[in-house]
Scaffold this motif. Structure first.
Motif, PDB file in Angstrom:
ATOM      1  N   ILE A 126       4.135   1.130  12.316  1.00 61.38           N
ATOM      2  CA  ILE A 126       2.864   1.530  11.710  1.00 61.38           C
ATOM      3  C   ILE A 126       1.811   0.504  12.108  1.00 61.38           C
ATOM      4  O   ILE A 126       2.087  -0.680  12.189  1.00 61.38           O
ATOM      5  CB  ILE A 126       3.006   1.598  10.176  1.00 61.38           C
ATOM      6  N   ASP A 127       0.611   0.962  12.407  1.00 57.52           N
ATOM      7  CA  ASP A 127      -0.449   0.003  12.730  1.00 57.52           C
ATOM      8  C   ASP A 127      -1.327  -0.206  11.500  1.00 57.52           C
ATOM      9  O   ASP A 127      -1.104   0.388  10.453  1.00 57.52           O
ATOM     10  CB  ASP A 127      -1.257   0.429  13.958  1.00 57.52           C
ATOM     11  N   LEU A 128      -2.293  -1.079  11.618  1.00 56.62           N
ATOM     12  CA  LEU A 128      -3.125  -1.455  10.477  1.00 56.62           C
ATOM     13  C   LEU A 128      -4.055  -0.332  10.032  1.00 56.62           C
ATOM     14  O   LEU A 128      -4.646  -0.401   8.970  1.00 56.62           O
ATOM     15  CB  LEU A 128      -3.937  -2.711  10.803  1.00 56.62           C
ATOM     16  N   ASN A 182       0.858  -1.176   0.000  1.00 51.70           N
ATOM     17  CA  ASN A 182       0.000   0.000   0.000  1.00 51.70           C
ATOM     18  C   ASN A 182       0.905   1.241   0.000  1.00 51.70           C
ATOM     19  O   ASN A 182       1.682   1.441   0.932  1.00 51.70           O
ATOM     20  CB  ASN A 182      -0.893  -0.034   1.247  1.00 51.70           C
ATOM     21  N   PRO A 183       0.806   2.088  -1.030  1.00 52.24           N
ATOM     22  CA  PRO A 183       1.706   3.251  -1.125  1.00 52.24           C
ATOM     23  C   PRO A 183       1.651   4.169   0.098  1.00 52.24           C
ATOM     24  O   PRO A 183       2.680   4.702   0.516  1.00 52.24           O
ATOM     25  CB  PRO A 183       1.231   3.987  -2.377  1.00 52.24           C
ATOM     26  N   ASN A 184       0.459   4.369   0.691  1.00 52.58           N
ATOM     27  CA  ASN A 184       0.353   5.224   1.877  1.00 52.58           C
ATOM     28  C   ASN A 184       1.099   4.615   3.053  1.00 52.58           C
ATOM     29  O   ASN A 184       1.800   5.317   3.785  1.00 52.58           O
ATOM     30  CB  ASN A 184      -1.117   5.445   2.254  1.00 52.58           C
ATOM     31  N   GLN A 185       0.948   3.317   3.250  1.00 53.44           N
ATOM     32  CA  GLN A 185       1.645   2.650   4.352  1.00 53.44           C
ATOM     33  C   GLN A 185       3.154   2.656   4.121  1.00 53.44           C
ATOM     34  O   GLN A 185       3.920   2.883   5.054  1.00 53.44           O
ATOM     35  CB  GLN A 185       1.136   1.221   4.529  1.00 53.44           C
ATOM     36  N   VAL A 186       3.576   2.415   2.882  1.00 55.87           N
ATOM     37  CA  VAL A 186       5.010   2.422   2.570  1.00 55.87           C
ATOM     38  C   VAL A 186       5.609   3.786   2.878  1.00 55.87           C
ATOM     39  O   VAL A 186       6.678   3.889   3.491  1.00 55.87           O
ATOM     40  CB  VAL A 186       5.262   2.010   1.102  1.00 55.87           C
ATOM     41  N   ALA A 187       4.916   4.840   2.480  1.00 50.97           N
ATOM     42  CA  ALA A 187       5.401   6.202   2.738  1.00 50.97           C
ATOM     43  C   ALA A 187       5.500   6.460   4.238  1.00 50.97           C
ATOM     44  O   ALA A 187       6.472   7.044   4.711  1.00 50.97           O
ATOM     45  CB  ALA A 187       4.484   7.225   2.075  1.00 50.97           C
TER      46      ALA A 187
END
Length: 145
Positions: free
Chosen positions: A135-137, A117-122
């Motif tokens: 980072i959490d879910l 997921n690009p947002n999570q990767v960032a």
């Protein structure tokens, strides 16, 4: 992970079947994963491997795959419907004759390791650069301790 490659050829499919049959004798377990269940359902050895497994998990499937799986797993009409409509992380768990609806949630550490997921990767990259925690879910970064 690449079991589908072995299922393409009769000799390697026979080897995988033999391994699956003999593993329990030596207190071993085998995990076989495929994104296309028809790789297994399309061959005699593949069906035997699936039938010999003590547990199976089926996540969302295409309508065509659900029809094939229906016979093998003795799916009810409700299970067939759900199997083609499950959201990410939900599926059916089979242990013996028992069928149970499950939801699989990744831990924060697992999410960091496997997310695309690009947002999570960032957020992960930001957190690492700033020395923050995990980072959490829900896409929130929690401070490090």
């Amino acid at each position: 992970d690449e079991a589908w490659q072995l299922m393409k050829y009769e000799d390697s499919a026979n080897f995988l079947f033999s391994l699956a049959k003999r593993a329990r004798k030596y207190n071993l377990g085998i995990t076989t994963i495929t994104q296309d269940v028809e790789d297994f359902m399309g061959s005699r050895m593949g069906r035997a491997i699936v039938a010999n497994a003590s547990m199976q998990i089926l996540l969302k499937q295409s309508a065509a795959a659900v029809d094939v799986l229906s016979d093998v797993f003795k799916l009810t009409s409700e299970e067939k419907k759900r199997l083609s409509q499950f959201p990410v992380g939900q599926g059916l768990f089979f242990a013996g004759q028992n069928h149970v609806h499950i939801q699989i949630l990744a831990s924060p550490t697992e999410t960091q390791l496997i997310t695309t997921n690009p947002n999570q990767v960032a957020q992960i990259e930001q957190g690492e650069l700033q020395g923050q925690g995990t980072i959490d879910l829900n896409n929130r970064i929690s401070p490090g301790m």
